[in-house]
Design an enzyme around this catalytic site. Sequence first.
Site, PDB file in Angstrom:
ATOM      1  N   GLY A  32       3.808   2.515   0.969  1.00 62.39           N
ATOM      2  CA  GLY A  32       3.075   2.344  -0.285  1.00 62.39           C
ATOM      3  C   GLY A  32       2.426   0.986  -0.360  1.00 62.39           C
ATOM      4  N   ASN A  33       1.937   0.630  -1.529  1.00 63.97           N
ATOM      5  CA  ASN A  33       1.333  -0.695  -1.724  1.00 63.97           C
ATOM      6  C   ASN A  33       1.611  -1.166  -3.150  1.00 63.97           C
ATOM      7  OD1 ASN A  33      -1.023   0.032  -3.503  1.00 63.97           O
ATOM      8  ND2 ASN A  33      -1.475   1.353  -1.748  1.00 63.97           N
ATOM      9  N   ARG A  34       1.166  -2.370  -3.464  1.00 62.54           N
ATOM     10  CA  ARG A  34       1.552  -3.016  -4.729  1.00 62.54           C
ATOM     11  C   ARG A  34       0.694  -2.616  -5.931  1.00 62.54           C
ATOM     12  NH1 ARG A  34       5.244  -6.819  -3.321  1.00 62.54           N
ATOM     13  NH2 ARG A  34       4.984  -7.754  -1.253  1.00 62.54           N
ATOM     14  N   SER A  35      -0.198  -1.671  -5.773  1.00 65.59           N
ATOM     15  CA  SER A  35      -1.023  -1.283  -6.910  1.00 65.59           C
ATOM     16  C   SER A  35      -0.164  -0.705  -8.037  1.00 65.59           C
ATOM     17  CB  SER A  35      -2.051  -0.235  -6.472  1.00 65.59           C
ATOM     18  OG  SER A  35      -2.682   0.306  -7.610  1.00 65.59           O
ATOM     19  N   ALA A  99      -5.814   2.133  -4.982  1.00 68.40           N
ATOM     20  CA  ALA A  99      -5.574   1.489  -3.688  1.00 68.40           C
ATOM     21  C   ALA A  99      -5.101   2.588  -2.743  1.00 68.40           C
ATOM     22  CB  ALA A  99      -4.524   0.401  -3.835  1.00 68.40           C
TER      23      ALA A  99
END
Length: 223
Positions: A32-35, A99
């Site tokens: 995943g990512n920090r969005s 994102a």
Amino acid sequence: MPAGPDPTINGLRFVVTAGGTREPIDPVRFIGNRSSGKMGNALAAAALRQGARVTLVTAAPAPAAQPGLDIVAVETAAEMHAAVRAALADASVLIMAAAVADWRPREVAGNKLKKGADTLTIELVPTVDILRALRDDGAAKDVFVVGFAAETEHVIDNARAKLDAKDLDLIVVNDVSREGIGMGADDNEVTVIDRDGTVRAIARAPKSDVADAIVRIIASRVR
Ligand code: CTP
């Protein structure tokens, strides 16, 4: 300053994406990512305030239901692609604030991976570039397409290159190397670049104000 309804976009459908896609590794893990989804949610809310109908395709927790808002929950880049493509059928504007993961595991394990080995290698393959795919197959032909660019260096030059490469009408640039704005934060400060080269700075403000300003710019370009 909250924006009132704008006659230019009143009743038009906006498709807005939000959040970070999650690409599964096994039944319990993902890349995943920090969005946080805050900017996409703020854009959806701003478009609704200004009179548009909105389909929010989101990989983040969904906001509360409200009139004029359709919510489509997705997890992966592939699911987001399919949902956006379907929603574009009666849309005038696409805002890709999500994102989207650029990579996904080639194989998704059917069972939870167990520890034991000294190292674990996961082979990644590219995800679909949603914006490019929608332009290439004609699904976004008559749609005003807005991309986002998360950059840490050569911010304006990189964003211009992205606008050209993805054939966008407008690009909103976040300098994600700066503290307190952008991903996960409550505030943002962005630069908006037009296809004709016009560059506009939107000063640091809560994401809802920045979103109102972005939607006003879009409204001024959608005829
Ligand atoms: N985007 C997309 N599909 C992807 C990746 C990104 O449609 N697989 C969209 C994003 O939603 C955003 C824009 O493309 O509107 C630019 O995203 P960004 O992550 O800044 O750029 P990338 O194309 O991923 O390029 P790079 O990571 O190399 O900067």
